[in-house]
Write a protein that holds these residues in place. Structure first.
Motif, short mmCIF file in Angstrom:
data_model
loop_
_atom_site.label_atom_id
_atom_site.label_comp_id
_atom_site.label_asym_id
_atom_site.label_seq_id
_atom_site.Cartn_x
_atom_site.Cartn_y
_atom_site.Cartn_z
N ALA A 67 44.74 47.27 33.06
CA ALA A 67 43.59 46.61 32.17
C ALA A 67 43.15 47.59 30.62
N MET A 182 44.24 40.44 37.95
CA MET A 182 43.18 41.43 37.34
C MET A 182 42.13 40.52 37.93
N GLN A 185 41.55 40.41 41.97
CA GLN A 185 41.09 41.60 42.07
C GLN A 185 39.49 41.86 41.52
N TYR A 186 39.22 41.58 40.81
CA TYR A 186 37.81 41.83 39.92
C TYR A 186 36.27 41.36 40.49
N ARG A 187 36.82 39.74 41.66
CA ARG A 187 36.49 38.73 42.55
C ARG A 187 36.30 39.67 43.89
N MET A 189 36.35 42.59 44.62
CA MET A 189 35.55 44.11 44.51
C MET A 189 33.93 43.97 43.94
N LEU A 191 32.94 41.93 40.97
CA LEU A 191 32.66 42.16 40.40
C LEU A 191 33.65 40.58 39.49
N GLU A 192 33.63 39.42 39.72
CA GLU A 192 33.51 38.32 39.16
C GLU A 192 32.59 37.62 37.75
N TRP A 195 34.17 38.92 34.87
CA TRP A 195 35.49 38.30 34.55
C TRP A 195 35.09 37.32 33.25
N VAL A 267 34.07 49.11 33.73
CA VAL A 267 35.23 48.20 33.85
C VAL A 267 34.61 47.12 32.29
N HIS A 271 38.57 48.02 29.51
CA HIS A 271 39.41 47.23 28.96
C HIS A 271 38.52 47.60 26.91
#
Length: 293
Positions: A67, A182, A185-187, A189, A191-192, A195, A267, A271
């Motif tokens: 990140a 990333m 990975q976020y999807r 988790m 978190l999509e 993004w 998150v 970033h």
């Protein structure tokens, strides 16, 4: 970097995945270690794209959370770009320039990863290729690295020894490959939805973007910051309560919502996207309030 600068640069990383039970790695390499690793990296990349040898290669001899590389303006790579411009021999033959700790073991500011973001199993070493043919080299690396970007065994072993830990995988990625990894990975988790805002901040920093998808928090990206709707209880029920009338269930749903907003805030902070909370009262158009905040 200016547009002309970015046309002459390839932003990439060496991705290091530590073994689950590995000892904490050294935060940065000595100058000698960084130089040896940079030479190995240059050799690996040249085996994939021979034209790499005609470019400057900059290697930051330290590891960071992904990140930290995926922030608006690409700050880690900007540091490499600025240091390249100041390094001697700019108009001579292509150079391999590595940055490591000084003779006393002190870690200079460009190599200092954020303390709060250390400890992850996946870390990255920033790389920059720069020169007149960088655009063509970059196109080839974008095509090749995802499938053929594993570091040679000798390079992986050197990285393992230099950082004094156990490494499971070592591979090369362009910055766009890293962003795609990333995003996946976020999807995974959950978190999509977030993004899209991060991607817009990275690739189209002048554009605004919304996350407007109940039951998710309402977020608005503009001018490099994210505004979040901080709903009063009545306003939250208007937007998210639906037909639910049970006070206990509404309270649980509100608790889930608040926890989700805190997760998103963490998150976004990783970033380097500051979050501005904007009060939303009942009866207001929440999107208008966020745009006018």
């Amino acid at each position: 970097m200016t547009q002309s600068d970015s046309d002459l640069s390839v932003l990439a990383v060496m991705a290091l995945e530590w073994m689950p039970d590995a000892a904490p790695p050294h935060p940065a390499l000595s100058q000698q270690q960084a130089g040896l690793l940079a030479e190995r990296i240059g050799h690996d990349l040249a085996l994939l794209v021979p034209e790499v040898t005609g470019l400057d290669l900059m290697v930051m001899g330290a590891h960071f959370d992904p990140a930290e590389a995926l922030r608006a303006g690409w700050p880690l790579h900007r540091r490499l770009h600025e240091l390249r411009l100041r390094a001697p021999g700019r108009n001579a033959a292509p150079r391999i320039i590595a940055l490591g700790a000084d003779a006393a073991g002190e870690i200079p500011q460009p190599l200092q990863a954020e303390a709060a973001m250390q400890g992850g199993a996946l870390r990255i070493v920033p790389l920059l290729l720069a020169g007149e043919n960088a655009a063509a080299v970059g196109e080839q690396l974008e095509t090749l690295l995802l499938e053929r970007g594993m570091a040679r065994a000798e390079t992986a072993l050197l990285a393992q020894e230099a950082f004094a830990t156990r490494v499971e995988h070592v591979r090369y990625l362009t910055i766009h490959d890293l962003a795609a990894m990333m995003a996946l990975q976020y999807r995974n988790m959950g978190l999509e939805p977030l993004w899209g805002l991060i991607e817009t901040a990275l690739l189209a920093p002048g554009k605004a973007a919304w996350l407007d998808a109940p039951p998710e928090p309402l977020l608005y990206l503009t001018n490099g910051e994210v505004r979040a709707g901080l709903f009063s209880d009545a306003a939250w029920r208007e937007r998210y309560g639906g037909d639910e009338q049970d006070p206990a269930r509404l309270a649980r749903l509100r608790g889930f919502f608040d926890a989700r907003l805190r997760q998103f805030a963490a998150v976004l902070e990783a970033h380097d996207l500051p979050l501005l909370y904007v009060d939303i009262a009942a009866g207001c158009d929440a999107k208008t309030v966020l745009m006018e905040a």
